[in-house]
Design an enzyme around this catalytic site. Structure first.
Site, mmCIF file in Angstrom:
data_model
loop_
_atom_site.group_PDB
_atom_site.id
_atom_site.type_symbol
_atom_site.label_atom_id
_atom_site.label_comp_id
_atom_site.label_asym_id
_atom_site.label_seq_id
_atom_site.Cartn_x
_atom_site.Cartn_y
_atom_site.Cartn_z
ATOM 1 C CB CYS A 1 -19.912 13.724 -21.013
ATOM 2 S SG CYS A 1 -21.067 15.137 -21.816
ATOM 3 C CG HIS B 1 -15.597 18.823 -21.843
ATOM 4 N ND1 HIS B 1 -14.740 19.306 -20.718
ATOM 5 C CD2 HIS B 1 -16.840 18.523 -21.114
ATOM 6 C CE1 HIS B 1 -15.473 19.104 -19.484
ATOM 7 N NE2 HIS B 1 -16.625 18.582 -19.661
ATOM 8 N NE ARG C 1 -14.115 15.284 -16.437
ATOM 9 C CZ ARG C 1 -14.580 16.555 -16.543
ATOM 10 N NH1 ARG C 1 -16.083 16.396 -16.908
ATOM 11 N NH2 ARG C 1 -14.465 17.696 -16.261
ATOM 12 C CG ASP D 1 -22.817 16.207 -24.448
ATOM 13 O OD1 ASP D 1 -23.484 16.053 -23.565
ATOM 14 O OD2 ASP D 1 -22.266 17.226 -24.817
ATOM 15 N NE ARG E 1 -17.546 23.366 -17.272
ATOM 16 C CZ ARG E 1 -18.257 22.137 -17.147
ATOM 17 N NH1 ARG E 1 -19.594 22.587 -16.839
ATOM 18 N NH2 ARG E 1 -17.777 21.319 -17.461
ATOM 19 C CD GLN F 1 -16.560 13.783 -19.993
ATOM 20 O OE1 GLN F 1 -17.271 14.807 -19.140
ATOM 21 N NE2 GLN F 1 -16.715 12.588 -19.994
HETATM 22 N N1 CP Z 1 -19.383 16.090 -17.961
HETATM 23 C C1 CP Z 1 -19.236 17.408 -17.240
HETATM 24 O O1 CP Z 1 -18.266 18.301 -17.681
HETATM 25 O O2 CP Z 1 -19.867 17.638 -16.294
HETATM 26 P P1 CP Z 1 -20.271 19.189 -15.400
HETATM 27 O O3 CP Z 1 -20.793 20.003 -16.642
HETATM 28 O O4 CP Z 1 -21.235 18.738 -14.427
HETATM 29 O O5 CP Z 1 -18.886 19.606 -14.860
HETATM 30 N N1 NVA Z 2 -22.077 19.844 -24.584
HETATM 31 C C1 NVA Z 2 -22.375 19.955 -22.891
HETATM 32 C C2 NVA Z 2 -21.410 19.192 -22.403
HETATM 33 C C3 NVA Z 2 -21.508 19.374 -20.799
HETATM 34 C C4 NVA Z 2 -20.508 18.654 -19.999
HETATM 35 C C5 NVA Z 2 -22.305 21.555 -22.758
HETATM 36 O O1 NVA Z 2 -21.585 22.180 -23.432
HETATM 37 O O2 NVA Z 2 -23.352 21.917 -22.256
#
Ligand code: CP
Ligand code: NVA
Length: 295
Positions: free
Chosen positions: A254, A127, A282, A217, A100, A130
């Site tokens: 999400c 992502h 997930r 989102d 990540r 997701q």
């Molecule tokens: N939706 C998602 O990726 O959540 P987190 O940022 O908590 O992992």
């Molecule tokens: N678009 C958001 C998604 C979090 C799961 C971010 O990148 O923070």
């Protein structure tokens, strides 16, 4: 050749359906097998997470394997050690590495040097894990992918992977974003290679008019906190609220959600909200992916 999963179209359409089938089978069979016994997943986090970390960690345990969490203070990306070194070392300990990261190019560099699969657990551009959960959720709800879906909000990482994944399974998606926050042309071109259609607009009302699913989102993604005022003003009129959604569509998000910004508390907590099922999926979807890549 090492199979990476940096975005959803690293799978073929057939493989994507296979992952979703495995995910559904695991979910239904309550993980009574241990297909990844003895395997480890290393996980590198530059940004915070609830769902991604916990769903991968519990997912690996459920499959008979083990996950190792490495946070920003553990690994010191860009400081303590270069990405290309971390990639080669982690590949020698774990069967796959989940990352990540902020910069998508860093995930690509990780993949270029890794000798075990690299799985994208979110970058600024994509992502895909997701998306797997989102598609599993839509399939759970409708039995197939015969549904009209509206995305309302930012053309961000979640939206971009979802648009490609939706097109791969044949969904009809309308994406409503404000001027300046559209999906990248490169993403639209990739989506256009598949059966589903992605239509773009700057009118949320038009996007949701025939929608069976309305998905949104956050407007302020992780790392964008200093753009808050500018983005709040750009997204005026894009809130997913009772008036916009109407009476028929289910609502997806999400998570984490910023109630009162991109979505109201009333809609998020309503019976039409499927966000908890989406979050649960997930784990199942990623287990399907892990079995596909490692099983
Ligand atoms: N939706 C998602 O990726 O959540 P987190 O940022 O908590 O992992
Ligand atoms: N678009 C958001 C998604 C979090 C799961 C971010 O990148 O923070």
């Amino acid at each position: 050749m090492v199979r990476h999963f940096l975005d959803v179209d690293d799978l073929s359409v057939a493989e994507l359906h296979e992952v979703l089938d495995t995910a559904a089978a695991l979910k239904a069979g309550e993980y009574d097998t241990a297909p990844l016994a003895g395997e480890s997943l290393t996980m590198v986090f530059e940004k915070p997470s609830t769902r991604t970390r916990v769903s991968f960690e519990t997912g690996m345990t459920s499959l008979g394997g083990h996950a190792v969490f490495l946070g920003p203070d553990d690994i010191g990306l860009h400081g303590r050690e270069p990405i290309k070194d971390i990639a080669r070392v982690l590949s020698r300990y774990g069967s796959a590495t989940m990352v990540r990261l902020f910069d998508h190019a860093d995930a690509e560099e990780m993949a270029a040097y890794a000798t075990a699969p690299v799985i994208n657990g979110l970058t600024d551009d994509a992502h895909p894990c997701q998306t797997l959960a989102d598609l599993l959720t839509i399939r759970d709800l409708f039995g197939d992918f015969d549904a009209e879906v509206a995305w309302v909000g930012d053309g961000n990482n979640v939206a971009q992977s979802f648009a490609v994944g939706a097109a791969m399974v044949g969904l009809d998606l309308t994406v409503a974003t404000p001027d300046g926050y559209e999906l990248d042309d490169e993403v639209l071109n990739r989506a256009a290679e598949y059966e589903g259609t992605v239509t773009t607009t700057d009118d949320p009302g038009q996007a949701v008019a025939d929608a069976d699913v309305v998905y949104t989102d956050v407007w302020i993604s992780m790392g964008e906190e200093d753009r808050r005022e500018q983005k709040l003003s750009a997204f005026d009129g894009f809130q997913v609220n009772a008036e916009l959604v109407g009476d028929d569509a289910v609502v997806m998000h999400c998570l984490p959600a910023h109630r009162g910004e991109e979505i109201t508390d009333g809609v998020l907590e309503s019976e039409r909200s499927v966000v908890w099922r989406q979050a649960e999926n997930r784990k199942h979807a990623q287990c399907g992916l892990l079995v596909e890549l490692l099983g």
